[in-house]
Design an enzyme around this catalytic site. Structure first.
Site, PDB file in Angstrom:
ATOM      1  N   ASP B 194       0.870  -1.169   0.000  1.00  0.00           N
ATOM      2  CA  ASP B 194       0.000   0.000   0.000  1.00  0.00           C
ATOM      3  C   ASP B 194       0.906   1.217   0.000  1.00  0.00           C
ATOM      4  O   ASP B 194       1.855   1.281   0.777  1.00  0.00           O
ATOM      5  CB  ASP B 194      -0.875   0.017   1.260  1.00  0.00           C
ATOM      6  N   HIS B 411      -3.894   5.624   0.550  1.00  0.00           N
ATOM      7  CA  HIS B 411      -3.684   4.804  -0.638  1.00  0.00           C
ATOM      8  C   HIS B 411      -3.614   5.765  -1.819  1.00  0.00           C
ATOM      9  O   HIS B 411      -4.243   6.819  -1.798  1.00  0.00           O
ATOM     10  CB  HIS B 411      -4.860   3.854  -0.849  1.00  0.00           C
ATOM     11  N   HIS B 433      -4.645  -6.024  -4.964  1.00  0.00           N
ATOM     12  CA  HIS B 433      -5.195  -5.254  -3.864  1.00  0.00           C
ATOM     13  C   HIS B 433      -6.224  -4.240  -4.368  1.00  0.00           C
ATOM     14  O   HIS B 433      -6.050  -3.027  -4.231  1.00  0.00           O
ATOM     15  CB  HIS B 433      -4.054  -4.536  -3.118  1.00  0.00           C
TER      16      HIS B 433
END
Lengths: 751, 696
Positions: B194, B411, B433
């Site tokens: 991330d 993010h 993801h």
């Protein structure tokens, strides 16, 4: 993939300058490869050493040609000359250091400056010079491969753990797979706050530069030394005496603090301990955030219990001497800078305490030549020493008037000059922005703070405060800083911030708080007051002789590897060429002789300003290994290496690279090589496992009834000429002979 | 380096297909989790027999084994290195399980800050989930054990394990978050984990790696969405809170205890100190965990941005004046307006859920959801503002409280992702993801963005392998004596090819010890052979075989020596022995063997001349041998042949018996035909076996 030049023969020149006693800055420099692929690109490396502030000659001619400065430790011996070189000698190369070396080095320089300034008209450099010298240091972490771009393209530098000081660095400089290692002041022993050096993990570098400073020293075990250290301190304290430890600003003192801290904790002692430098609280604050640079045990204890080892419970941090004076009388321990006793708090305290027999002055490092500390460490210690007591006093009367006049004149001149320049500038470009003073320009260069508008604003604010509302000398006309206050509007009109109407007392210190980016902002208050204090003053010195009655002890807490370990490390690293610097003539010669015999045939110990050529005679070129060739190569694994014999024909790829292709004709025969390292003991076990009766007899291995195996020449002596192992297999013509020979062959790889 | 082809297959199928091509140039990337989903990040990568696993998380929406990544798709014992990007549960929480309950025996790396928080976070996770989940994946003891095995890596520090080189960059997501760059044989793979390219109150923005990777495995959480500018989000956040509390309402901020919570606390702290009228409204953060982690935040300031670092010089920015910790709901004096930040962030259980249940039906109250919420969690449900919600006790209650969704999760959004990729220019992009839809949209946009660059963008599902082929150019460096002259095309290069990790060097054998830790050896052999004849005989015979035989005398003992083929020295040691002396190599060994044979031969021939009595013995032997042969031949002719009396042979054929006298050759038999046949046969045998007498 770039096309490398077909040949390169790096030549390495090394210069060092200094008396053999003190060294300071390391400046390896590179000259970029000369253009054109055919001329061999030279690769120079220079080290320049100089004694503290006495630097004069050597750097002058070399500074402008330096291409990069690598700082290895945070003490003045290793970076003390940086501000001077940057400011006065035109050193403008990029500087590299680890984060702790950068931070603690900066604090060390502040402390050094402030200590010196108190007692002398110190004018080699100013605090601003220190700031600007440190501002553009590129900070690296351990094992970070930094690819130098531009001039030194192709060179990779990487800092590695050196031990000795927090963040201390062994530099590895790599070009085309050839390593140059710069390792001065390393410590292989693990300490409380530091891991040992990783120097031993480097194998066969082209050049190793190291010091001979400790070549003749031998150390007692750490446990024994620590015990003696604490015993000596406790004895004095119990006898109602004071203990003074002259220390450095942010280096070895950390280890001493941890020793004392742990001992006090264990024994629940109440004697106060003080750590007194101009920057002590900042030092410990920063050190607290450098856990990842410290020993495994410190890191581990933090991971498990979140217990920061430098959250000090017993050691109190002081930043000026008046705080110490306000402490009630009674036995105490004071760690004060500087270690040389030449200046700083340690000097003042020394003068006060030296004539009391109850007191103890405990040196933890060898004094540098010519310092008071060195004199006191002599055996037997002198009965009395001459000291100079210097004090900075404000100017009064005529002196003050003269000073002010002088200042006014200078100011006027500057203002005139500046206004002329400014006029020209404003003519040239219609810039609307405020003319900024020098300090602001510096900050604007700082990429971190430039984006931070708030930081800059308070910057300007601070300057105003510092200058006592005097206009910056460079500005055209005096003016107050202008702030663009954007107001917000809602349905009821302008939004009112209630804070604006609260009366609050203006606290200078708080307003200084948000000063970001600028390094000076991080000084302790006391030091800030010293900077802010622009009262004209002068230094008044008196010389007096003091009787040395207190006990004097020297214990080795320098955190450097001792002679024996240095030798074994050097033998293990086995450089192709070895350069010895920094050490007494005797120690250097001793180590040189030792290394010539046991390490490598090329050992250099250059004199000051002597240029030696350690040009590597290594030749190399790059080739591509074609798929066709590689599909026929069978590698044999030997430890972490895999080797094979190849016979190949040279070809060229489309992009002009040399490539190796399989031979079209049958391969010519070649001399056989047996690759492998046979250990007699291991081979004995191997034979035994094969059911052969073996025993050692008279230096040889007797295998079975008649066959003997002997090894001549010492394989451990890697650098020497006898590096090829000589094994002799003897026996009568029997089946056993052939069997054992087969077993022996199985230990080697014969490509 | 170029990828020449790629395909998507199931991992199982691949294993069968590539079993014969193990060392090939095939690079395989398989998401074991986080493939077209958010949660349980785990990406498997293998190239040239080296295997790396990125992250090891759990899926927060599932419990027990179902929350794990698909570990059974791989053989954990083959993994060389496991790299954890940050401490969040969906990236690190299956690590104790993986370390303690599987056959994994490789090495694990994470940053210092991640390791310190990892322990606290997982211990807390174990404690919290004890009440709700029976099948615990691991215990606190497993976590402690795992701490022993985890190694730390600092940002930019380059490490090498088994020929796999890797280092990490700041990722900006939470404290200690890292992006890993892995280099196997020159092929570079970047795994972002991330990341966020936006600097916030305490974290640095993600760095742009210095080198462009060949493959970039990148998160796609926010797909093509764009974040509002940070100051607008902050203003919305503080406004929502301010208006709620000023109307006497309560504000619930369900937030994950670590990471973004610290950023929110910094915002609230600043807002409260700027708004004196709010002084009496308490802010609580109900997380003992966050309190414990403060020491970590206070220590690793070097991983944070300049802003925090310079504040730190004056006072600790993580020591809050307006925010107080809250231990549990029992200690909470719920009178009047307040702001409570409580974990967990997705409202499944715990304090945040308890407060939500209590406050949800009052319209004065507000719930501010400050981060990304995972599909299938209650937090996701309430974002859509349903009329009613199901409480933990099973009852339904009206949802009257205001729900604000203001994302502070660090993010990257589309703008950040696209600029990041544009600057990085990886030829292959693998999206992980992200929810399938978001990911699909992002893929479409990226495809059109990189249309002119032939960039491959792949979105594998869990357990779906991406295969790529890298024709890795093997480069070798020729060094030392061998490189004194650069060869022309067509010339021959012969030497040792030494491979270490993925670097090749070619060198002369003599240089081996200079450039590597390997040493070479010479084996000298000395063998003594019994020989009592004249030395000159040997010399003579050797000269018949070998071209070069030089004779000289030994300097020490003065005995004559011979040097054969320039390699083997033959020396007369004593009257009965000679010795052979040579340095081992295949040719010399062969030469020496032939010399040994020659010497032995010479020995035997001599013995024939010397010993005269020998023939007698041999005559008897010959006779015995002849007799044997005779017997054997007769057997083959007549079948039943027995030894009878007086050295006669008894031959019986079809009941007829013949007696043969071997000495004379006489045959006695009642059957004449047999008698004649035996006689003839014996005569012929005898003439064949025995030499014809001279007299005959």
């Amino acid at each position: 993939m770039k096309t490398p030049s077909p040949t390169w023969s790096p030549s390495t020149a090394l210069t060092s300058s200094s008396t053999a006693v003190g060294t300071t800055t390391l400046i390896p420099l590179f000259w970029s490869p000369s253009p054109g692929p055919t001329t061999p690109p030279p690769f120079y490396l220079r080290n320049v050493y100089h004694f503290k502030f006495l630097l004069k000659r050597a750097l002058t001619w070399v500074a402008p040609t330096v291409d990069a400065v690598l700082l290895s430790h945070s003490d003045t011996l290793h970076l003390g000359a940086l501000p001077y070189a940057m400011k006065k000698l035109g050193l403008s190369a990029p500087v590299f250091a680890t984060e702790p070396v950068y931070r603690l080095g900066l604090l060390t320089m502040y402390d050094q400056y402030l200590s010196r300034k108190q007692v002398s008209e110190f004018d080699l450099f100013t605090l601003d010079d220190i700031d600007s010298a440190f501002q553009n240091i590129t900070r690296l972490t351990y094992s970070q491969n930094y690819h130098i771009s531009g001039k030194g393209e192709g060179i990779v530098i990487a800092p590695h753990v050196a031990g000795h000081l927090l963040g201390g660095t062994v530099w590895k400089i790599t070009k085309d797979g050839e390593d140059v290692i710069y390792a001065v002041d390393f410590n292989h022993r693990k300490e409380r706050h530091l891991n040992g050096t990783v120097l031993e993990s480097f194998v066969r570098p082209a050049v190793l530069i190291t010091d001979a400073y400790n070549a003749l020293n031998n150390q007692p075990s750490r446990r024994q030394r620590d015990q003696e250290f604490l015993d000596a301190i406790m004895k004095t304290l119990r006898a109602d005496g004071n203990v003074l430890l002259p220390v450095d600003t942010a280096g070895r003192v950390l280890e001493l603090i941890l020793i004392l801290e742990q001992f006090w904790e264990q024994h629940k002692l109440a004697y106060p301990i003080f750590f007194l430098t101009y920057v002590s609280s900042s030092t410990i604050d920063y050190v607290k955030s450098f856990l990842e640079w410290m020993s495994d045990s410190i890191a581990k204890s933090f991971e498990h219990t979140r217990d920061n080892a430098f959250l000090l419970r017993h050691v109190k941090l002081l930043i000026n001497k008046s705080d110490l004076e306000s402490v009630p009388d009674g036995p105490k321990v004071v760690l004060a800078s500087m270690g040389s006793l030449e200046a700083g708090f340690s000097h003042d305290i020394f003068v006060e305490w030296v004539s009391d027999t109850k007191n103890l002055i405990l040196f933890s490092e060898r004094g540098q030549f010519g310092t008071l500390a060195r004199m006191l460490q002599a055996d037997p210690p002198p009965k009395a020493v001459k000291v100079t007591m210097s004090k900075r006093v404000p100017l009064v009367g005529e002196e003050l008037a003269a000073y002010e006049e002088e200042q006014n004149r200078i100011k006027k001149e500057e203002a005139l000059k500046a206004s002329l320049i400014k006029e020209e500038e404003s003519k040239a470009s219609l810039r609307t922005e405020l003319p900024v003073n020098d300090q602001m320009v510096l900050d604007a260069n700082n990429t971190h703070s430039s984006s931070n508008a708030i930081g800059q604003r308070s910057e300007a604010f601070r300057d105003v405060l510092i200058d006592g509302f005097l206009p910056p000398s460079t500005s055209v006309a005096p003016m107050f800083p202008f702030y663009d206050c954007s107001s917000e509007w809602d349905d009821f009109g302008e939004v009112i911030n209630p804070d604006d109407y609260v009366t609050k007392d203006v606290n200078m210190d708080q307003m200084l708080m948000p000063v970001d980016g600028d390094l000076a902002g991080k000084l302790d208050e006391g030091s800030v007051s010293l900077i802010l204090d622009t009262t004209p003053s002068k230094v008044v010195s008196t010389e007096l002789t003091v009787q040395v009655k207190c006990s004097l002890i020297y214990m080795d807490f320098e955190g450097r590897s001792d002679g024996r370990s240095i030798k074994s490390i050097l033998a293990h690293v086995a450089p192709l060429k070895l350069v010895l610097v920094h050490g007494s003539a005797e120690a250097t010669e001793h180590l040189k002789q030792h290394c010539l015999q046991h390490v490598c045939p090329h050992v250099y110990a250059p004199q000051i300003e002597e240029t030696i050529d350690v040009t590597s005679d290594l030749c190399a070129y790059k080739v591509q290994l074609s798929e066709k060739l590689m599909s026929n190569v069978l590698f044999k694994k030997l430890g972490e290496y895999e080797i094979a014999w190849i016979d190949a024909e040279v070809g060229k790829t489309e992009n002009g690279m040399l490539s190796l292709l399989p031979l079209s004709s049958p391969a010519p025969p070649h001399k056989t090589v047996l690759v492998g390292d046979i250990k007699m003991a291991d081979f004995k076990q191997f034979l035994a496992s094969k059911g052969v009766q073996v025993e050692f007899a008279g230096g040889a291995l007797r295998c079975g009834e008649y066959v003997t195996l002997r090894k001549v020449g010492d394989a451990s002596q890697k650098g020497g000429s006898a590096a090829i192992q000589q094994i002799i297999l003897e026996g009568p013509l029997t089946e056993e002979y052939y069997k054992i020979r087969e077993y022996l062959y199985s230990q080697f790889y014969a490509p | 380096m170029a990828s020449t082809g790629q395909s998507l297959t199931s991992l199982k199928k691949r294993e069968a297909a590539t079993a014969n091509n193990r060392d090939g140039d095939q690079l395989i990337i398989t998401p074991l989790g986080a493939g077209n989903e958010v949660g349980r990040s785990c990406v498997y990568m293998s190239y040239k027999g080296k295997t790396v696993l990125f992250d090891c998380g759990i899926h927060p929406a599932y419990s027990g084994m179902a929350a794990l990544p698909y570990f059974d798709e791989i053989d954990p014992s083959t993994i060389d290195v496991l790299l954890i990007t940050h401490f969040h549960l969906d990236h690190a929480a299956s690590l104790p399980y993986f370390l303690e309950k599987t056959t994994f025996k490789g090495r694990v790396f994470m940053t210092h800050a991640t390791k310190a928080i990892y322990k606290l976070l997982l211990s807390d996770y174990v404690k919290v989930s004890k009440v709700s989940v029976e099948d615990m994946l691991f215990t606190e003891q497993d976590i402690n054990n795992s701490m022993e095995r985890i190694e730390v890596i600092d940002f930019h520090q380059t490490l090498e394990v088994n020929g796999i080189r890797f280092w990490c960059y700041t990722a900006g997501h939470v404290l200690g978050a890292a992006m890993f760059m892995v280099d196997i044989a020159g092929v570079r793979v970047l795994y972002t984990g991330d990341y966020s390219r936006e600097e916030d109150r305490h974290l640095r923005a993600a760095e742009l790696p210095q080198f462009s990777p060949d493959i970039c495995i990148i998160e796609s959480t926010y797909g093509v969405q764009l974040h509002q500018p940070r100051h607008i989000r902050e203003k919305r956040f503080t406004d929502a809170i301010h208006s709620t509390v000023s109307q006497g309402g309560r504000v619930l901020i369900p937030a994950f205890a670590l990471g973004r919570a610290q950023e929110l606390l910094l915002i609230l702290e600043e807002y409260w100190s700027n708004h004196r009228e709010l002084e009496n409204v308490p802010i609580y953060y109900a997380s003992p965990l966050a309190k414990r982690c403060m020491a970590v935040y206070q220590t690793y300031i070097n991983s944070m941005n300049e802003r925090i670092r310079s504040q730190y010089a004056n006072s600790n920015p993580f020591e809050f004046k307006h925010i107080s910790p809250l231990k549990s709901i029992e200690n909470f004096n719920d009178v009047g307006p307040s702001v409570v930040m409580a974990s967990p962030g997705s409202l499944q259980s715990g304090l945040s859920r308890q407060l939500f249940d209590r406050w949800c039906s009052d319209k004065k109250n507000a719930c501010v959801i400050p981060g990304y919420v995972i599909e299938g969690t209650p937090a996701k449900t309430i974002i859509n503002e349903p009329k009613e919600v199901t409480l933990t006790n099973g009852l339904t209650a009206p949802l009257n409280m205001q729900v604000h969704y203001i994302s502070f999760s660090a993010h990257a959004d589309y703008a950040q992702t696209s600029t990041f990729l544009k600057e990085l220019m990886p030829p292959n992009i693998i999206l992980v993801h992200g929810e399938a839809n978001e990911m699909g949209r992002l893929k479409q946009k990226l495809v059109s963005l990189f249309a002119d660059r032939n960039t491959k963008i792949i979105t594998p599902k869990n357990c779906q392998s991406v295969e790529m082929y890298f024709t890795s150019e093997k480069m070798a460096k020729t060094i030392g004596k061998l490189a004194e002259k650069v060869p022309e095309v067509g010339e021959t290069v012969s030497g040792l090819l030494v491979k270490k990790g993925f670097t090749y060097q070619i060198m002369a054998p003599d240089d081996l010890r200079v450039f590597s830790q390997l040493s070479t050896a010479n084996v000298t052999q000395r063998i003594t052979v019994p020989y009592s004849g004249a030395f000159a005989v040997i010399k003579h015979r050797l000269k018949q075989i070998y071209e070069s035989v030089e004779s000289s005398t030994d300097e020490e003992s003065g005995v004559p020596t011979l040097r054969v083929h320039g390699q083997v020295t033959v020396k007369q040691e004593s009257e009965n022995h000679i010795s052979l002396h040579w340095t081992a190599d295949p040719i010399s060994d062969m030469v020496s063997d032939s010399i040994v044979a020659l010497v032995l031969n010479a020995n035997r021939e001599m013995s024939k001349v010397v010993v005269e009595s020998e023939p007698v013995g041999s005559e008897e032997e010959d006779a015995r041998k002849a007799e044997k042969i005779v017997h054997a031949l007769l057997v083959s002719l007549f079948g039943d042949v027995k030894f009878g009396e007086n050295g006669k042979l008894v031959i019986s054929v079809d009941g007829n018996i013949a007696h043969l006298d071997k000495q004379s050759g006489d045959v006695e038999s009642e059957n004449e035909g047999l008698k004649e046949r035996v006689r003839m046969a014996f005569q012929r045998i005898r003439s064949a076996v025995k030499p014809i007498p001279l007299s005959a």
